[in-house]
Design an enzyme around this catalytic site. Structure first.
Site, PDB file in Angstrom:
ATOM      1  N   ARG A 161       0.908  -1.158   0.000  1.00 52.58           N
ATOM      2  CA  ARG A 161       0.000   0.000   0.000  1.00 52.58           C
ATOM      3  C   ARG A 161       0.932   1.189   0.000  1.00 52.58           C
ATOM      4  NH1 ARG A 161      -2.519   3.886  -0.790  1.00 52.58           N
ATOM      5  NH2 ARG A 161      -4.242   4.760   0.412  1.00 52.58           N
ATOM      6  N   HIS A 164       2.118   6.994   1.923  1.00 52.43           N
ATOM      7  CA  HIS A 164       1.086   8.036   1.918  1.00 52.43           C
ATOM      8  C   HIS A 164       0.882   8.605   3.310  1.00 52.43           C
ATOM      9  CE1 HIS A 164      -1.166   4.497   3.306  1.00 52.43           C
ATOM     10  NE2 HIS A 164      -2.034   5.337   3.837  1.00 52.43           N
ATOM     11  N   HIS A 166      -2.494  10.961   5.585  1.00 53.96           N
ATOM     12  CA  HIS A 166      -3.822  11.564   5.445  1.00 53.96           C
ATOM     13  C   HIS A 166      -4.115  12.518   6.585  1.00 53.96           C
ATOM     14  CE1 HIS A 166      -4.272   7.535   7.145  1.00 53.96           C
ATOM     15  NE2 HIS A 166      -4.055   7.042   5.964  1.00 53.96           N
ATOM     16  N   GLU A 170      -4.912   6.919  11.549  1.00 55.11           N
ATOM     17  CA  GLU A 170      -5.274   5.606  11.003  1.00 55.11           C
ATOM     18  C   GLU A 170      -4.993   4.547  12.056  1.00 55.11           C
ATOM     19  OE1 GLU A 170      -3.797   4.387   7.064  1.00 55.11           O
ATOM     20  OE2 GLU A 170      -3.035   2.550   7.987  1.00 55.11           O
ATOM     21  N   HIS A 209       3.337   7.016   6.122  1.00 53.52           N
ATOM     22  CA  HIS A 209       3.523   5.589   6.413  1.00 53.52           C
ATOM     23  C   HIS A 209       3.273   4.751   5.169  1.00 53.52           C
ATOM     24  CE1 HIS A 209      -0.706   6.634   7.242  1.00 53.52           C
ATOM     25  NE2 HIS A 209      -0.987   5.457   6.692  1.00 53.52           N
ATOM     26  N   GLU A 234     -11.169   6.616   1.361  1.00 53.93           N
ATOM     27  CA  GLU A 234      -9.844   6.037   1.178  1.00 53.93           C
ATOM     28  C   GLU A 234      -9.101   6.748   0.040  1.00 53.93           C
ATOM     29  OE1 GLU A 234      -7.885   4.345   2.856  1.00 53.93           O
ATOM     30  OE2 GLU A 234      -6.495   3.421   1.469  1.00 53.93           O
TER      31      GLU A 234
END
Ligand SMILES: *[C@@H]1O[C@H](CO)[C@@H](O)[C@H](O)[C@H]1NC(C)=O
Ligand SMILES: *[C@@H]1O[C@H](CO)[C@@H](O)[C@H](O)[C@H]1NC(C)=O
Ligand SMILES: *[C@@H]1O[C@H](CO)[C@@H](O)[C@H](O)[C@H]1NC(C)=O
Ligand SMILES: *[C@@H]1O[C@H](CO)[C@@H](O)[C@H](O)[C@H]1NC(C)=O
Length: 460
Positions: A161, A164, A166, A170, A209, A234
Site C-alpha cells: 500500500r 502516503h 492523510h 489511522e 507511512h 480512502e
C-alpha cells in the site's frame, strides 16, 4: 442438543417463570403503574430463524401479527435479517439503518490486492445525521468529530500500500497474515514493525507511512482500517507518487539535490495505491540519528490475555495501554452461544462494531419509544450512536467474536445492571415494581458483568 431445541426449552421455562413471578399485587410503597404495564411484554421475541438454519420460506409473521409475502422477495437477505422482516414486538419507530455488510461496498481491485470501505456516504447514521438525537443529545458535542469510517484491505504477499499520509489518524486491526508497517514522525524518528493477526497499529494524523504484506503466510495479509472521521474516503489520501507527478521536474531535482537529471524520470503518471512487490526480508528500520519514535506505532494486542467473564471474554486497548492511540479505542469481545453482552451504552462516543465470527442480534434504543433490532453476521458493521442503549446477543451456535471501536482515547461504557445495583434499592423498586428477592439478585452486578452467561433456570 440443537440450539432451536434449547431455545424452545428456554421459552417454555421463561414463560413459566414469568407467570409464576408475576406479583399478585404491587407492594403498597410502589406508585401504582397503569395496570396494563406491569410488564411491557412477556413475549421473548426471539429471532424467528437463523441465517444458517432457515425455515423453507421466511415470512413476516410474528405470533398473530403480519402475513405471508405474496410479491417478490430476496429470500437470502430475509434469512440474514430475521428481525427486520419480523421485528420483535418491542421494536418501535426508526433509528435509521445501523447495519452495513462490507459485501455492499464497491471494491477497488488492484494488482496485488483490493480495498473496500464504509463511510457516512453509504451509511448515513455514521455521520450523526440522526436528527432528533442531534438535537436531543448531540447539540453540545457537534463541534467534536465523533464519527468513524472503516476500510477492509487485502494485500497479497509482498504487495504494497503505497507510501502516503492523510488528514485523519489511522488505526488498524490485522485479520489475517502479517503486515509490515513503516513510518517516520515529525521529529525524523522512524519505525518499522511486523504486525500479526489480532494486533494493532496506529498512525497519528499526517504521519507518513506505508503497509506491505510479508510472506509469513503464502496468501499475504488482510486488515481492518479505522479512520476517526465518518466522511473519510480512502481516496482522500495524499500519495507519494501522486504528489511527485505534480511537482515541476526541476523542483524535484533541486529538492532532492540529485546529480543525475534522469534519476526521477520514472515516476508513475498515475498513483500506485496498491501494487505488487517483493516480500520484505526483515523488519529493520534504516539507522536513524534521531532514534526511533517515542511511542511505538504497533501494539501486540493478540498477546493481551482476555478477561474471562461469565458468558465470554473481553480485552481492551486504548491510550492507557496502546499509548499512541489517542483517537481510537477498542474492545475485543467474545460472547458464547446464548450469552449476552449486557445492556449498556457508551457515554461519550459512537460505537463502530465489526463482527469477526458468529452471529449476533442487537437492539438499539434511541429514547422517545424508539428501538430497532438488527441481525449481524461475520463481515458486517454495526453503528450505535453515542449514548444509545444496546446489547449484543449471540444468536448462533458458535462463539460470537466482534470489535467495539470508538473514536476516543478511552474505552468507556455504562452498565444498566451496575447502575441499578448501585442505586438506592427503594428507588429502583419504585420504578420497576421489583420484589426484595429480585433486588437481592441484582446486587451481584455491583461489579460490571460486561458479558452475562445464558440464563440457567435448572437450579432455580
Ligand atoms: C450449528 O449450526 C449449523 C448451521 O445451522 C448446523 O449445521 C450445526 O449442526 C449446528 N451445530 C450444533 C452443535 O447445533
Ligand atoms: C478512487 O480513485 C481511483 C483512482 O483515481 C478511481 O479509479 C476510483 O474510482 C476512485 N474511487 C472513488 C470511490 O472515488
Ligand atoms: C520470503 O521473502 C524473503 C525476502 O524476500 C525471502 O528471503 C524468503 O525466502 C521468502 N520466504 C518464502 C517462504 O517464500
Ligand atoms: C445450571 O444450574 C445447575 C444448578 O445450579 C447446575 O447444576 C448446572 O450445571 C447448570 N447448567 C449449566 C449449563 O451451567
Amino acid at each position: 442438543m440443537s440450539s432451536s431445541f434449547l431455545r424452545l426449552l428456554q421459552i417454555s421455562l421463561l414463560t413459566a417463570t414469568a407467570v409464576l413471578a408475576a406479583p399478585a399485587s404491587s407492594p403498597a410503597s410502589v406508585a401504582q403503574p397503569s395496570s396494563t404495564v406491569l410488564f411491557a411484554s412477556t413475549d421473548l421475541n426471539l429471532p424467528l430463524w437463523e441465517p444458517n438454519s432457515p425455515p423453507s420460506v421466511p415470512q413476516p409473521i410474528r405470533g398473530s401479527l403480519g402475513a405471508s409475502i405474496l410479491g417478490p422477495t430476496n429470500t437470502f437477505m430475509e434469512l440474514e435479517n430475521a428481525d427486520l422482516l419480523a421485528p420483535p414486538t418491542t421494536d418501535s419507530g426508526s433509528v435509521g439503518n445501523a447495519k452495513w455488510p462490507f459485501s455492499f461496498s464497491k471494491n477497488r481491485l488492484q494488482t496485488g490486492g483490493w480495498a473496500r470501505q464504509q463511510n457516512a456516504q453509504v451509511m448515513p447514521i455514521a455521520k450523526s445525521r440522526f436528527l432528533k438525537l442531534d438535537r436531543m443529545i448531540r447539540s453540545d458535542r457537534l463541534s467534536h468529530n465523533q464519527d468513524i469510517a472503516g476500510v477492509n484491505m487485502r494485500l497479497e504477499a509482498g504487495a504494497i500500500r503505497e507510501l502516503h499520509w492523510h488528514t485523519t489518524s489511522e488505526w488498524a486491526y490485522v485479520l489475517k497474515g502479517t503486515t509490515q508497517i513503516s513510518a517516520v514522525d515529525q521529529d525524523g524518528k522512524n519505525f518499522v514493525a511486523n504486525v500479526k493477526p489480532g494486533d494493532l497499529w496506529f498512525f497519528p494524523a499526517g504521519i507518513p507511512h506505508s503497509l506491505q504484506a510479508t510472506n509469513d503466510t503464502a496468501e499475504g495479509s488482510e486488515f481492518l482500517l479505522i479512520f476517526p472521521d465518518g466522511n473519510f474516503d480512502e481516496n482522500d489520501t495524499l500519495l507519494l507518487t501522486d504528489w511527485l507527478a505534480h511537482v515541476p521536474f526541476e523542483v524535484i531535482q533541486k529538492n532532492f539535490q540529485v546529480t543525475d537529471p534522469k534519476a526521477f524520470s520514472h515516476i508513475p503518471a498515475e498513483q500506485l495505491y496498491i501494487f505488487p512487490g517483493n516480500p520484505p526480508a526483515n523488519a529493520d528500520a534504516p539507522s536513524d540519528p534521531q532514534g526511533t519514535v517515542p511511542l511505538p506505532y504497533a501494539f501486540s494486542f493478540s498477546e493481551i490475555v482476555p478477561t474471562q467473564l461469565g458468558g465470554g471474554t473481553v480485552k481492551i486497548a486504548d491510550s492507557r495501554t496502546f499509548k499512541i492511540s489517542t483517537t481510537v479505542a477498542v474492545a475485543e469481545v467474545t460472547v458464547e452461544p446464548g450469552a449476552l453482552r449486557e445492556l449498556h451504552w457508551h457515554p461519550t462516543m459512537d460505537e463502530w462494531t465489526f463482527f469477526l465470527e458468529g452471529e449476533g442480534r442487537v437492539t438499539i434504543f434511541a429514547g422517545q419509544s424508539t428501538a430497532n433490532t438488527f441481525n449481524y453476521q461475520a463481515g458486517d458493521i454495526a453503528y450505535v450512536p453515542v449514548s444509545l442503549g444496546h446489547y449484543v446477543e449471540n444468536t448462533g451456535n458458535t462463539t460470537l467474536k466482534y470489535l467495539e471501536i470508538f473514536n476516543s482515547d478511552l474505552f468507556q461504557d455504562v452498565s444498566l445492571s451496575q447502575w441499578l445495583a448501585l442505586t438506592p434499592p427503594a428507588l429502583v423498586k419504585a420504578h420497576l415494581g421489583l420484589d426484595d428477592a429480585t433486588i437481592q439478585e441484582l446486587t451481584k452486578f455491583k461489579e460490571k458483568a460486561i458479558v452475562v452467561p445464558p440464563l440457567n433456570l435448572t437450579g432455580a
